[in-house]
Design an enzyme around this catalytic site. Structure first.
Site, PDB file in Angstrom:
ATOM      1  N   GLU A  67       0.790  -1.224   0.000  1.00 32.99           N
ATOM      2  CA  GLU A  67       0.000   0.000   0.000  1.00 32.99           C
ATOM      3  C   GLU A  67       0.829   1.285   0.000  1.00 32.99           C
ATOM      4  O   GLU A  67       0.344   2.328  -0.427  1.00 32.99           O
ATOM      5  CB  GLU A  67      -0.931   0.005   1.217  1.00 32.99           C
ATOM      6  CG  GLU A  67      -2.039  -1.027   1.165  1.00 32.99           C
ATOM      7  CD  GLU A  67      -3.055  -0.742   0.070  1.00 32.99           C
ATOM      8  OE1 GLU A  67      -3.416   0.440  -0.121  1.00 32.99           O
ATOM      9  OE2 GLU A  67      -3.474  -1.694  -0.610  1.00 32.99           O
ATOM     10  N   SER A 110     -45.549 -24.536  45.410  1.00 31.13           N
ATOM     11  CA  SER A 110     -44.880 -25.407  46.384  1.00 31.13           C
ATOM     12  C   SER A 110     -43.381 -25.186  46.493  1.00 31.13           C
ATOM     13  O   SER A 110     -42.731 -25.796  47.356  1.00 31.13           O
ATOM     14  CB  SER A 110     -45.151 -26.876  46.036  1.00 31.13           C
ATOM     15  OG  SER A 110     -46.528 -27.164  46.150  1.00 31.13           O
TER      16      SER A 110
END
Length: 767
Positions: free
Chosen positions: A183, A460
């Site tokens: 690049e 319960s």
């Protein structure tokens, strides 16, 4: 006269003076503009350049000598972490398993408490347990080792940019070399701008009749990405060049290159932009950047030119062609030998699925993490600064819980009109750490989190608190204590009369305490509750970790109180932990982006209820899974001891189950969002979810030591009186021995006379 001489000055001299003034003014404006740009650059580079998402990690798997864990479970963890199976592991993230021996190159990782380097490990198994752990890096055996935690997700901010920061010393040396060669080959020579490159690109583009080559340096690209828009204009290009010059003058090449590696756009993950090689490495290859091979490095560098055009999942041929060009440039620059060059140009891309970066994973658990994180880090800027959040998530428990909920509800829904919903939590008994949360049958839905926010009657599930209240008075109650199972009428709210009944509408006259709890009988429970006192029961419920307010009325003994699943699980965590309360939590520590500890969960516990009484209660809950309302647990797992309690509310609106093995508590709720009857008991709805979850894993059998003062005692089954061992119609159960009177009669019913015979000690020193 002076004014006249000035007016008579030749015109060129007047123009020159004006030009110099204008030029001076321009220089002043330009200098001021450069100072402005420099301040803008300095502010960004000196502070947080980016909003970096908080990284959320699961719990690390700790392997210890003697640990009961199978090789399969460890290999599943390695697969999750992206380790690579090879014949001879010699690099980070590689392993080999054969004949109960695992060879592993465990990655370096900065845990919340310390950084651990790369470790070359050998782990051996014998009989389902780890027998030895050898650290070849240190040249010795070790007692334990932890794998690095799995990166679950990232809490992305509103910027719609996702990244994971890296430094130059945490990426392969070849990566910045390849990037600059391809690049910006003059990167280390120019001063931010390369005029010759611009000229060369201009000539190439003119010849081609279109833009085929760019002349921007890496520094210019960085300036554009950090500070400028995508506008194509001469003004923006000039500003980009000026900023590049300033960046190059103020910062080193390495600082610029590191910033570029973290800024460069490399993928689109849904609506989230993937920036930087750190995150791209996981997105494309499911591994940290430091483990990238030359072929993978070349692939990432190839994509810098155009991530959309060179998308490897859509256009693999394009990417391979450009990747091979990058590899050739590296080879020609003597950065890659011929053997490796040939190897990598002929290799496939080797992409990962990308699932590791899928967002929105396990939303119910992440909801709890976010809530805790909001309290821990009140400043939102801290949450967007790349912090690492270490959590308690067990990803396998989470996935199994999600699967159990979805599959079980799908099966149960077939015979029902009301749309079923569910919630589920899995928590660690000894630490209070939440391992899994399911907020509904659609486990990917981010909406209403039933596990945290749904408040339903628990039925319960409250009964153990009633029985525990009694057992904490060992001189009055034990597991064999007889309880009345006869019709009873009590005054309830508003003066109304209440007559509780057992589920089968039968009365048994009298039953033992353990039988009443094992079979979840309502009437004996209410009788016991009224005997020990509603205020005392409410105190026990509070001690177990329930913070919600509820009315102290007789019906509360049967669960007439609304709690969330997480609050219910907290209650059972304390019970299963022999009365030791630890607040449930998901976050263990938060570390800054530079690995500084910002927050750490303090170790806390409180012995809330008597350990001996809790042991007796848990024995009864074990019996529930063997011969009581949850006996299907024992039937499905005959060789594994577990404990638990079913819960059903009036008109079968809510189905509950809380159960535990040696390590974890699981709470399941099944019901309907509109509170309509679902016609399912606790054993018919929630219990199957629990069983299916346990079938997906390997539960560990309950193992609890006898607290001091406990032992096996013998009682008459009919009267509850203490008797001698071996009598017919007797029952043998754990009891707090010091609180029991001696047996009053033998097996034939004859009184046992106290011996008056003195020991030799008493004869010598007694009265």
């Amino acid at each position: 006269m002076a004014k006249k001489r000035k007016d008579n000055l030749p015109k060129p001299r007047r123009l020159r003076g004006f030009f110099f003034k204008l030029m001076f003014l321009g220089l002043v404006v330009f200098a001021a503009y450069m100072v402005y740009l420099d301040a803008q650059i300095k502010h960004t580079f000196s502070g947080n350049k980016w909003e970096v998402p908080a990284q959320i990690y699961a719990r690390p798997l700790v392997l210890e000598k003697g640990l009961e864990i199978t090789p399969k479970e460890v290999l599943e963890e390695l697969k999750l972490l992206g380790y690579r199976k090879v014949a001879s592991p010699d690099s980070s993230g590689e392993y080999h398993y054969s004949k109960n021996t695992l060879i592993l190159q465990r990655r370096a990782f900065h845990f919340a408490d310390t950084r651990e380097g790369l470790r070359h490990l050998r782990i051996n198994w014998r009989g389902g347990r780890i027998s030895t752990i050898t650290d070849h890096s240190a040249g010795r055996e070790v007692g334990s080792v932890r794998l690095e935690p799995w990166l679950v997700t990232r809490l992305v901010s509103s910027s719609q940019e996702d990244r994971m920061l890296v430094t130059l010393d945490t990426v392969p040396e070849l990566l910045p070399i390849a990037l600059t060669l391809v690049e910006d080959k003059d990167f280390y020579e120019h001063h931010g701008v390369a005029p010759l490159s611009i000229l060369r690109a201009l000539i190439v583009n003119i010849k081609a009749g279109r833009t085929v080559q760019g002349g921007s340096t890496l520094t210019q690209q960085l300036a554009k990405n950090l500070f400028l828009t995508r506008e194509r204009s001469l003004v923006r290009k000039v500003k980009e060049a000026l900023m590049a010059l300033l960046i190059d003058a103020r910062y080193s090449k390495n600082e610029i290159l590191q910033a570029y590696l973290n800024e460069v756009f490399l993928a689109q993950n849904g609506e989230m932009a993937v920036h930087g090689v750190g995150l791209a490495s996981y997105f494309y290859f499911d591994r940290p950047a430091n483990e990238l091979n030359p072929g993978e490095i070349a692939t990432l560098v190839a994509m810098v030119k155009g991530p959309s055009y060179y998308n490897p999942r859509r256009y693999p041929e394009r990417v391979i062609e450009r990747r091979n060009l990058v590899l050739r440039i590296l080879f020609e620059a003597n950065k890659l030998n011929r053997t490796d060059y040939k190897r990598y140009i002929n290799s496939p891309i080797g992409l990962a699925t990308g699932d590791s970066l899928a967002k929105g994973k396990h939303p119910a658990f992440m909801d709890k993490v976010k809530r805790e994180l909001t309290e821990i880090l009140a400043d939102p800027n801290l949450r967007d600064s790349g912090v690492k959040v270490f959590t308690t998530l067990d990803i396998y428990a989470q996935r199994r819980a999600e699967k159990a909920v979805k599959q079980t509800l799908q099966s149960l829904q077939k015979d029902r009109k009301a749309a079923l919903q569910a919630a589920m939590l899995v928590t660690n008994i000894s630490s209070g750490e939440i391992r899994a949360i399911v907020g509904g049958k659609d486990t990917a839905f981010k909406g209403f989190n039933r596990a945290l926010d749904a408040r339903r009657q628990i039925g319960s599930l409250i009964k153990p608190a009633v029985y525990l209240t009694a057992l904490e008075d060992p001189t009055t109650f034990n597991l064999a204590s007889p309880l009345d199972d006869k019709p009873i009428t009590l005054k309830s709210t508003g003066g109304k009369m209440w007559s509780p009944k057992n589920e089968d509408k039968k009365f048994r006259g009298q039953v033992s305490l353990i039988h009443a709890l094992t079979n979840s009988l309502n009437v004996p429970t209410v009788n016991l509750g009224m005997q020990v006192g509603l205020n005392n029961i409410a105190h026990t419920v509070s001690q177990l970790g329930v913070k919600s307010a509820f009315r102290k009325v007789p019906s509360m003994t049967l669960g007439a109180m609304a709690l969330s699943p997480i609050e219910t699980n907290q209650m059972y965590q304390t019970l299963s932990n022999t009365g030791r309360y630890i607040p449930l939590h998901t976050v263990t520590s938060v570390v800054s982006a530079n690995n500084r500890v910002l927050w750490k969960k303090a170790e806390f516990y409180s012995q809330r209820v008597d350990e001996g009484a809790t042991y007796l209660l848990n024995y009864a809950l074990y019996k529930v899974t063997q011969e009581g309302t949850a006996k299907r647990v024992g039937q499905n797992f005959p060789n594994i001891n577990m404990a638990g309690k079913t819960g059903t509310t009036d008109d079968f609106r809510d189905s509950w189950f809380s159960g535990f093995d040696r390590n974890n508590v699981v709470t399941v709720w099944v019901g309907n969002d509109d509170n309509k009857p679902i016609n399912l008991t606790g054993s018919g709805g929630a219990l199957p979810v629990f069983i299916n979850y346990q079938k997906l894993q390997q539960p560990k059998s309950l193992s609890r030591r006898f607290p001091k003062g406990l032992g096996i005692a013998h009682f008459d089954a009919a009267t509850g009186a203490v008797t001698v061992a071996g009598c017919p119609n007797s029952m043998s159960v754990p009891a707090i021995l010091d609180a029991l009177p001696p047996p009053a009669q033998d097996c034939t019913g004859n009184p046992i006379k106290k011996s008056n015979k003195k020991s030799w000690w008493d004869k010598l020193f007694g009265d």
